[in-house]
Write an enzyme that holds these catalytic residues in place. Structure first.
Site, short mmCIF file in Angstrom:
data_model
loop_
_atom_site.label_atom_id
_atom_site.label_comp_id
_atom_site.label_asym_id
_atom_site.label_seq_id
_atom_site.Cartn_x
_atom_site.Cartn_y
_atom_site.Cartn_z
N TRP A 66 48.58 46.47 32.75
CA TRP A 66 49.63 45.44 33.18
C TRP A 66 49.87 44.14 32.25
CZ3 TRP A 66 45.53 47.81 35.66
CH2 TRP A 66 44.23 46.84 35.68
N ARG A 67 49.08 44.08 31.20
CA ARG A 67 49.37 43.09 30.41
C ARG A 67 50.40 43.18 29.42
NH1 ARG A 67 43.12 40.61 30.58
NH2 ARG A 67 43.22 39.66 32.45
N GLU A 90 48.90 43.66 41.05
CA GLU A 90 48.22 42.64 41.67
C GLU A 90 47.50 43.29 43.08
OE1 GLU A 90 47.03 39.76 40.56
OE2 GLU A 90 47.98 39.86 38.85
N GLN A 101 40.41 43.34 46.01
CA GLN A 101 39.41 44.30 46.50
C GLN A 101 39.07 45.24 45.59
OE1 GLN A 101 41.47 43.81 49.88
NE2 GLN A 101 40.00 42.88 51.02
N THR A 102 39.58 45.77 44.44
CA THR A 102 39.16 46.88 43.68
C THR A 102 39.06 46.75 42.32
OG1 THR A 102 40.42 48.05 45.31
CG2 THR A 102 39.91 49.38 43.14
N TYR A 136 41.73 50.55 51.54
CA TYR A 136 42.34 49.39 52.12
C TYR A 136 44.00 49.95 52.02
CZ TYR A 136 38.33 47.00 50.74
OH TYR A 136 36.92 46.60 50.96
N TYR A 146 48.67 33.94 46.71
CA TYR A 146 48.12 34.25 45.44
C TYR A 146 49.27 35.32 44.60
CZ TYR A 146 45.68 37.02 42.08
OH TYR A 146 45.46 37.90 41.00
N ASP A 160 42.14 33.11 43.13
CA ASP A 160 41.63 34.15 43.67
C ASP A 160 39.96 33.91 43.76
OD1 ASP A 160 40.96 34.58 41.09
OD2 ASP A 160 41.56 36.82 41.20
N CYS A 185 32.38 33.55 33.39
CA CYS A 185 32.02 32.57 34.58
C CYS A 185 31.34 33.69 35.51
CB CYS A 185 32.97 31.67 34.78
SG CYS A 185 32.21 30.30 35.84
N CYS A 189 27.52 30.78 29.75
CA CYS A 189 28.31 29.61 29.39
C CYS A 189 28.11 29.18 27.95
CB CYS A 189 27.30 28.22 30.30
SG CYS A 189 27.16 28.57 32.00
FE1 SF4 Z 1 31.52 28.71 34.03
FE2 SF4 Z 1 29.65 28.13 32.42
FE3 SF4 Z 1 31.96 27.95 31.71
FE4 SF4 Z 1 31.23 26.33 33.31
S1 SF4 Z 1 30.45 26.41 31.29
S2 SF4 Z 1 33.13 27.26 33.57
S3 SF4 Z 1 29.77 27.66 34.54
S4 SF4 Z 1 30.93 29.83 32.32
#
Ligand code: SF4
Length: 342
Positions: free
Chosen positions: A21-22, A34, A39-40, A79, A117, A135, A189, A196
């Site tokens: 879809w990109r 979307e 939920q999937t 769903y 959303y 989301d 994240c 990080c």
């Molecule tokens: Fe998320 Fe870590 Fe980036 Fe902060 S530094 S936005 S906690 S991945």
């Protein structure tokens, strides 16, 4: 330009996964993707998305289809309400807007099945509109990046998240910016053990600076368990070493599949009646038990009844106390039986 915004866009251009879809700016296809992605998991959605668009390549094709045909192409995604709402929404696009998904945000959001959303995803990706999206993935990224420490789901949190998303989205390529936030939440994240060290905005991340990454976002508070009052009856037959107790299975036992003493939300006599037993009921309860299940806190008044009789069936049997060790008995019933001298 907002430095966080630029870093996110640069990272997205380098690192984004290549998802079907990109490759499109078709608002209808983005809408389908979307809705499926709610939920999937992405891996599951890919083949469904491709098959769905082969069978229903345009809003008109989907609008003309019978609901059964639409649901059969959804079969396995679960769903199904999502599919019905998508179908209804697309039918409205065909009947009201000549098959063109409206560019106007308000008109889009008035369609069945389109919330803030989905409207934002279609608006930003297909029409380059500066509409934010929030989301689950975006929530996690923003809560950490801006150290939002109120619980997810609280109205102040929701308001703040949309405000922060709304501050980031204005500028070039709003659709890519929104997708960068989602992609960062999905791939870097992560809820547990975020990477990080690989994050493009780690220097801007307030949670990382304060050592609070693992604590954010603050989960929504759990609902307190519901209080339920029950009446249970230890119905016995015989005396001394020959004393046995009636147990029932299934609905009456409250815990499907396990054996339990007769129980009811009403009176003790009702519990006996529902269990199909006749007995001499002792009028006063002899114990009060508290028992907590996942979503319920049970308060059980325990009665005794003697000379109990009924017929043996697959879901109602007389057990000698020594035989109980080898059968599936609910922990509540074990607790109840421990109050009696069997
Ligand atoms: Fe998320 Fe870590 Fe980036 Fe902060 S530094 S936005 S906690 S991945």
């Amino acid at each position: 330009m907002n430095p966080i915004r630029q870093k996110l866009l640069d990272w997205y251009d380098e690192s984004a996964r290549d998802l079907p879809w990109r490759h499109t700016r078709d608002p209808y296809a983005i809408w389908v993707s979307e809705v499926m992605l709610q939920q999937t998991r992405v891996d599951t959605v890919i083949p469904y998305y491709q098959r769905f668009l082969e069978r229903f390549p345009t809003p008109e094709a989907l609008a003309e289809a019978e609901e059964d045909a639409v649901l059969s192409h959804w079969s396995g995604l679960g769903y199904y309400r999502r599919a019905r709402l998508l179908h209804a929404g697309v039918r409205e696009v065909v009947s009201q807007y000549g098959g063109e998904v409206p560019e106007d945000e308000e008109a889009r959001r008035a369609l069945p099945g389109i919330g803030r959303y989905t409207a934002g995803a279609i608006g930003s990706i297909a029409f380059d509109k500066e509409e934010p999206i929030v989301d689950g993935n975006v929530t996690r990224v923003l809560a950490r990046l801006f150290r939002i420490d109120t619980p997810v789901g609280a109205s102040t949190t929701t308001k703040r998240l949309w405000e922060e998303a709304g501050r980031l989205v204005p500028g070039e390529r709003p659709g890519a910016l929104n997708q960068a936030l989602m992609e960062l939440g999905a791939t870097v994240c992560a809820p547990k053990q975020p990477r990080c060290e690989a994050c493009p905005v780690s220097r801007d991340c307030a949670a990382l600076a304060h050592g609070e990454v693992a604590a954010l976002p603050v989960p929504r508070p759990r609902k307190p368990p519901r209080q339920v009052k029950l009446t249970a009856v230890i119905a016995t037959r015989g005396r001394g070493t020959k004393k046995s107790v009636w147990l029932v299975k299934g609905k009456q036992a409250l815990f499907g599949g396990l054996w339990g003493v007769p129980m009811s939300e009403g009176e003790a006599q009702g519990a006996l009646r529902e269990a199909g037993l006749r007995a001499r009921l002792h009028p006063e309860p002899h114990a009060l038990i508290e028992h907590t299940l996942t979503h319920r806190r049970l308060q059980v008044e325990v009665f005794r009844a003697s000379a109990a009789h009924g017929s043996d069936t697959p879901s109602r049997r007389l057990f000698h106390p020594e035989a109980l060790a080898g059968v599936g008995v609910s922990s509540l019933t074990r607790k109840i039986l421990s109050t009696a001298d069997l």
